[in-house]
Design an enzyme around this catalytic site. Structure first.
Site: not given
Length: 1217
Positions: A50, A286
């Site tokens: 990510c 993330h």
């Protein structure tokens, strides 16, 4: 709103299947999903990438970086096709970045993949699954790019766009000497702890001075001593794109772990850096990125705003709204189907809606209409000839949304109005890109990222003076190299093809349509009258369509279908085909009614099949049971014998119906159950439980019942405690008869054996008993002998008795000749279709021989010659079945098995696509007032040319025994020819010229089924293959006095008037009845009354059933109402109990002269009596056969054999210096 900081979000990972050491790939069977309403593409997460996806999206939405990279051609970077060549210099990383950016711009997919890019980094699957710091990646990626672009025109790409300069100064308070040191930066690292925001942090770093005094003096080189001094830092050179890294992560020296500062930390969307210029990560988490779409590539709209943006013409009330042609034209197109209209119609609709034409209202300011549409290509799409216009598929501000946001963020800052301002028409918009998902956000939402777990981590600022050219606006193809444009165009075409194929494969299902007229109800279930290929049609259908669409398609497919059509779900059970759910609700899709792929659908009238009313549903599902009947012998004998036979019973029938099926008044029923020892036991059913159904007793297909007569004595095989163990795993002995025509002391011997005894052992033991070891040891075989004494095919020596399906007491014949091997077939064959018992010949051939080779071998053995022969397989009725048309196919491929009988039939098969149609002639005769029906069952002699009705089943008339069918000859014709072509070709037969038919229009055609007239063939222009005549078609022609044109709703009936005072009928008259207004009894009675010129209340009519010799009166009152589907279907003669169809016989009684209630004739009485005698004869024959043979218990089935820690991040780059 966002997930936990230290938990990786896998919700956006495609396919959801990942694991350690496995690369995440797209499912090759399912093409990538198209872009969503934003018209922007995300990037798939490979498991832990990510942070990489966020940085790549930031670079992609930096058009200067993207276009600078696109400007480097293959002559500088090389080609990916040459990357594996040892001497080629291919700069893989920039090439893969180019390709990725082109995919993000142009490829119609929801998310791109970075697999090729990470492969060019030299990353392993461990790298792709491990979380890293995006600030570290930013520096490493830029370094790798700089190394990759050495020696190219883009060698200073990173330096030009992202490198800035800081100058550190120390000023001596004594001599004012300035000591400075300059250093480059890729990103500015600013503090977060104890700081309120970005501007305060920059102030602390680049405005406030650090003073050296007291114990911390500075050594001045000019003064050559420790002095007081002031230290400061300034931004000397700002890059076009300023990257700011926020130090949100600190180390706790007490807990020995890192933590994130989540206090409030503000940052402006537009920042003035003049005061700061000279003159002038944790272990996981993330990332996703907020970007500002400066080129307006995406569509920005929120779900709640859609209704406001989809302007309706009714809302265009103010003069200000009408003055904007863009709003008016867009509103008109939104009301059109598919948002598409011709340009001329667009002008007309505009005049109609606002009351003034385009030329008068807008031309002076905006020019001609077509030019205006061309100038607004971001909203309107003109066709190539400029005749039609439509709205773009994803025009700006037209969208829906369904988003998820998770965890840590990166922000890309662009020059903008102050926070909170929102100009939807001119300013770029913000998007949140979270791996594969892209969603629009408002500027005010960015304030939520000032603090908390979701606070900002990296900021990217763009110089305000950087302006984009007008041609780049909403143009994703701008500055993309031609070779990448071509590659993306081809990829989009391939994606569309794959999606269409996937959509078709995913939504198309195969249905098997079973045609009701091709079935008959026999032994408790439905069975085909002909081969499966003729009675089952396969249909590929879209499961998203409705049941009504399926019904309509079926009607179109079955052009010959007449009357109501009911579709029912069928299932093949051991007893045959059974109907379950009747499909209802034409508005429902096949998905909603749960029609599965490969479903069997029965097409019928919903009431009967072949004259038998059919029960449907799971409650009456037929069960195939194995019934063992234990009965006493003939009078005076004490022995008992056991007969075994399969029987079919409905699941909801009472158990006591077994006695009726066996024709015994009463007795005891035993149900098989399993013993703990593995043996089979039998439990008696109490008398009060005989009224329970088979299903309630727990019986299933294959269950066994043992029935004992009530007359059996107490010394039977069943003990008084009503529990009996049957030794089914044993076979006491077999009888072997000497059929070798060699002298032997014994003609028949008994050989003891068990179910697992091998056949070769039985054979050797029998040879020893016969004392013929020398003669037969190597050249003999065992062949079962049937009850009627017929020798069956040899049993292979390697089989066990169980595999050979031999039972205790079976009779085997010891014969000369070896048994066939496992790869050979033992076949019977005979010449002609009229086979006499014992006339078959035998042959052993390899299962791999072709049909033509097998035919040649059989002809040689029969002493026949010529090439006008073909083979047919004998069917279960011991008649010639379907021909073996595929001459090159092997016997194994055609599923020919040992013991099958093949027939040598004279006559060459027609070529593929042709039919060989026997033509018959039928003509009603008028023997002095007497009439005989063509519906009579007939017997046909193949050697002759005349086919005459059997006297026992004559017509209702009192005349001759039956009407003849005259064979005229064969016609070979293409199956694509029409019925009229068949009639024309039949008229060329010499034998037909005697009857003098003037033209094909004066001939009526019928099918011939079982030597009787069958279905009426209508529509002369219809192709023969559409009639589904089968492999053995036969057509009968009937002469007419005038041309006949039957409509689809017309029914042809044979009517005859009853002769008063006699039990007989007059000659037949054809009646054409139009059923367009319904199949009602009143309609038919009125039609018959008009034919006879009688009042309708003075006639009675009845339908004749020749197979039963019965008449069924058709009453003037309504039929019984059926309850199927809770619909009242009144007075429908097409359904039960009449089942009226073409060619049916209708008897007419004139009540003015005949008041007798009886419709029957003398011949009906004779026919019924003959039927009774034949039934008695069949029963006696079964009893004799039962006495002469003894069945035993089958042997039971033998049981089956049990059958991490942080790691450094790096990108590998080749040397290009």
């Amino acid at each position: 709103m966002f997930g936990d900081l230290f938990e990786e979000d896998y919700s956006s990972v495609s396919n959801n299947q990942y694991g350690r050491g496995e690369r995440l790939k797209i499912n090759g069977l399912e093409p990538p999903a198209p872009r969503e309403f934003t018209n922007l593409s995300g990037i798939r997460n490979q498991g832990g990438t990510c942070y990489l996806n966020s940085l790549l999206q930031t670079l992609h939405f930096t058009p200067e970086f993207r276009e600078a990279l696109f400007s480097l051609g293959p002559e500088e970077l090389g080609s990916l096709e040459d990357k594996d060549k040892p001497d080629a210099k291919v700069r893989i990383i920039p090439l893969q970045l180019q390709r990725l950016f082109a995919q993000l711009l142009l490829l119609d997919q929801e998310a791109a993949t970075t697999t090729d890019l990470t492969d060019s980094f030299g990353w392993t699957s461990d790298e792709e699954l491990r979380q890293h710091d995006v600030q570290e990646l930013n520096r490493i990626l830029f370094s790798a790019l700089e190394t990759s672009l050495v020696g190219t025109s883009g060698h200073d790409l990173i330096n030009h766009l992202y490198h800035g300069t800081i100058v550190n100064q120390i000023v001596c308070k004594e001599c004012r000497t300035v000591s400075e040191k300059q250093e480059d930066f890729l990103d500015l690292t600013v503090a977060v702890k104890n700081v309120s925001g970005l501007e305060e942090a920059l102030w602390n770093m680049y405005v406030e001075e650090e003073v050296f005094d007291y114990d911390n003096l500075y050594h001045c080189g000019t003064c050559d001593r420790l002095v007081k001094a002031a230290k400061s830092a300034k931004l000397r050179k700002l890059p076009p794109f300023l990257t700011v890294s926020l130090l949100r992560f600190n180390f706790d020296f007490v807990k020995h772990e890192r933590y994130k500062e989540t206090s409030c930390y503000t940052f402006p969307l537009r920042i003035n850096l003049k005061p700061f210029c000279e003159q002038g990560g944790c272990y996981g988490g993330h990332y996703h990125v907020y970007i500002k779409d400066v080129d307006h590539l995406g569509n920005w709209q929120f779900p709640e705003e859609k209704s406001q943006l989809d302007v309706n013409l009714k809302d265009l009330q103010t003069e200000e709204e009408i003055s904007d042609p863009l709003v008016v034209l867009k509103a008109i197109l939104l009301q059109e189907e598919n948002n598409l209209i011709s340009v001329d119609q667009l002008g007309q609709k505009l005049l109609k809606k606002i009351g003034v034409s385009w030329n008068k209202k807008y031309r002076k300011q905006h020019g001609p209409l077509r030019k205006f549409l061309q100038l607004h290509s971001q909203v309107f799409l003109l066709s190539s000839d400029e005749s039609t216009v439509s709205l773009l598929k994803n025009p700006p501000l037209q969208a829906k949304a369904d988003f998820h946001r998770n965890d840590r963020h990166i922000f890309q800052m662009r020059p903008s109005k102050p926070l909170g301002s929102d100009d939807s028409t001119s300013c770029p918009h913000w998007f949140d890109i979270n791996d594969s998902r892209v969603q629009p956000i408002k500027e005010k939402d960015i304030e939520k990222q000032f603090q908390g777990k979701e606070s900002a981590y990296m900021l990217f600022y763009r110089k305000s003076r950087l302006q984009r050219p007008p041609e780049a606006r909403a143009n994703p193809r701008y500055r993309v190299p031609c070779h990448l444009l071509n590659e993306m165009d081809e990829a989009n075409i391939e994606l569309q093809t794959k999606r269409a194929e996937y959509d078709s494969a995913n939504n198309n299902i195969e249905l098997h349509l079973h045609l009701g007229p091709q079935y008959h109800f026999f032994n408790g279930a439905l069975h085909p009258l002909v081969s499966r290929s003729e009675c089952v049609w396969d249909l590929t259908f879209d499961k998203r369509k409705t049941l009504g669409d399926l019904r309509q398609s079926t009607f179109q497919l079955l052009e010959f279908w007449e009357g109501d059509m009911v579709l029912s779900v069928a299932k093949l059970v051991p007893a045959g085909l059974h109907l379950y759910q009747t499909l209802d609700g034409d508005e429902l899709t096949l998905c909603e009614i749960e029609i599965a792929d490969g479903e069997d659908i029965f097409v019928w009238n919903g009431v009967e099949v072949g004259g038998v009313q059919i029960q449907t549903g799971v409650d009456c599902e037929p069960l195939l049971l194995n019934v063992l009947h234990l009965e006493t012998g003939t009078a005076g004998e004490k022995c008992q014998q056991l007969t075994e036979s399969p029987h079919v019973f409905p699941s909801n029938a009472e158990l006591g119906t077994v006695f009726t099926a066996l024709a015994i008044p009463a007795g005891t029923i035993f149900i098989s159950d399993a013993e703990p020892t593995g043996q089979e036991g039998w439990t008696a059913v109490p008398r009060e439980d005989l009224k329970k159904t088979f299903r309630q007793q727990g019986l299933r297909d294959g269950s066994s019942l043992l029935v004992r007569d009530a007359a059996a004595d107490e010394s039977s095989l069943l003990p008084k405690q009503e529990k009996w163990i049957n030794r089914m795993n044993e076979i006491d002995c077999l009888e072997v008869k000497n059929l070798c025509q060699l002298d032997s002391e014994e003609e028949q011997v008994k050989i003891p054996a068990t179910a697992n005894t091998v056949v070769s052992d039985i054979r050797i033991k029998a040879i020893k008993e016969f004392k013929l070891m020398k003669e037969l040891a190597e050249n003999s075989c065992l062949r079962p002998i049937s009850r009627n004494g017929r020798l069956l095919h040899p049993v292979p020596d390697s089989y066990t008795l169980k595999e050979a399906e031999l039972k205790r007491g079976s009779l085997l014949g010891l014969c000369l000749g070896k048994a066939p091997t496992s790869s050979e077939l033992f076949l019977f064959f005979a010449t002609g279709s009229n086979i006499q018992p014992g006339t078959e010949m035998e042959i052993i051939v390899e299962e791999t021989v072709s049909v033509s080779e097998c035919l040649k071998i059989m002809l040689e053995k029969s002493g026949l010659s010529g090439d006008t022969w073909h083979l047919r397989k004998m069917d279960w009725c011991y008649e010639a079945g379907e021909p073996l048309c595929e001459q090159d196919a092997t016997l194994k491929e055609l599923k020919i098995c040992s013991g099958d009988t093949l027939l040598l039939i004279e006559g060459k098969l027609p070529p593929p696509g042709f039919l060989k149609v026997p033509i018959w002639w039928y003509q009603l005769q008028d023997p002095a007032g007497h009439w005989a029906s063509h519906q009579d069952q007939t017997t046909c002699t193949p050697a002759g040319r005349l086919c005459r009705a059997a006297p026992s089943q004559g017509a209702p008339g009192g005349g001759p025994p039956g009407e003849p069918l005259l064979y005229l000859g064969d016609v070979e014709i293409a199956d694509v020819a029409s019925l009229a072509d068949l009639k024309s070709q039949a008229m060329t037969l010499p034998s037909l010229s005697e009857f003098g038919a003037p033209s094909p229009a004066f001939l009526r055609a019928w099918t011939v089924e079982n030597t009787r007239l069958g279905r009426l063939l209508r529509a002369d222009r219809q192709q023969l293959r559409d009639y589904r005549l089968g492999q053995r078609p036969a057509v009968c022609l009937e002469p007419l006095q005038e041309e006949e044109h039957l409509g689809p709703q017309d029914i042809l009936l044979r009517t005859q008037v009853r002769i008063p005072g006699e039990r007989a009928y007059g000659p037949a008259t054809d009646l054409v009845w139009d059923t367009a207004r319904g199949w009602t009894a009143s309609s038919l009675r009125q039609k018959v009354a008009d034919l006879c010129s009688l009042p309708v209340e003075k006639i009675e009519i009845a339908k004749y059933f020749p197979e039963k010799f019965e008449w069924l009166p058709i009453s003037s009152w309504n039929q019984q109402i059926t309850k199927r589907k809770k619909k009242k279907q009144q007075d429908n003669l097409q359904g039960a109990p009449y089942y009226l169809k073409d060619g049916d016989i209708i008897g007419i009684k004139n009540l003015l002269v005949d008041e007798d209630d009886d419709f029957s004739t003398v011949r009906d009485d004779i026919g019924k009596e003959n039927q009774k005698q034949r039934a008695v004869g069949r029963k006696k024959s079964r009893e004799v056969s039962r006495v002469q043979s003894s069945d035993t218990f089958p042997s039971p089935e033998t049981p089956a054999r049990p059958r991490g820690p942080e790691a450094s991040l790096s990108i590998h780059v080749g040397s290009f210096r």
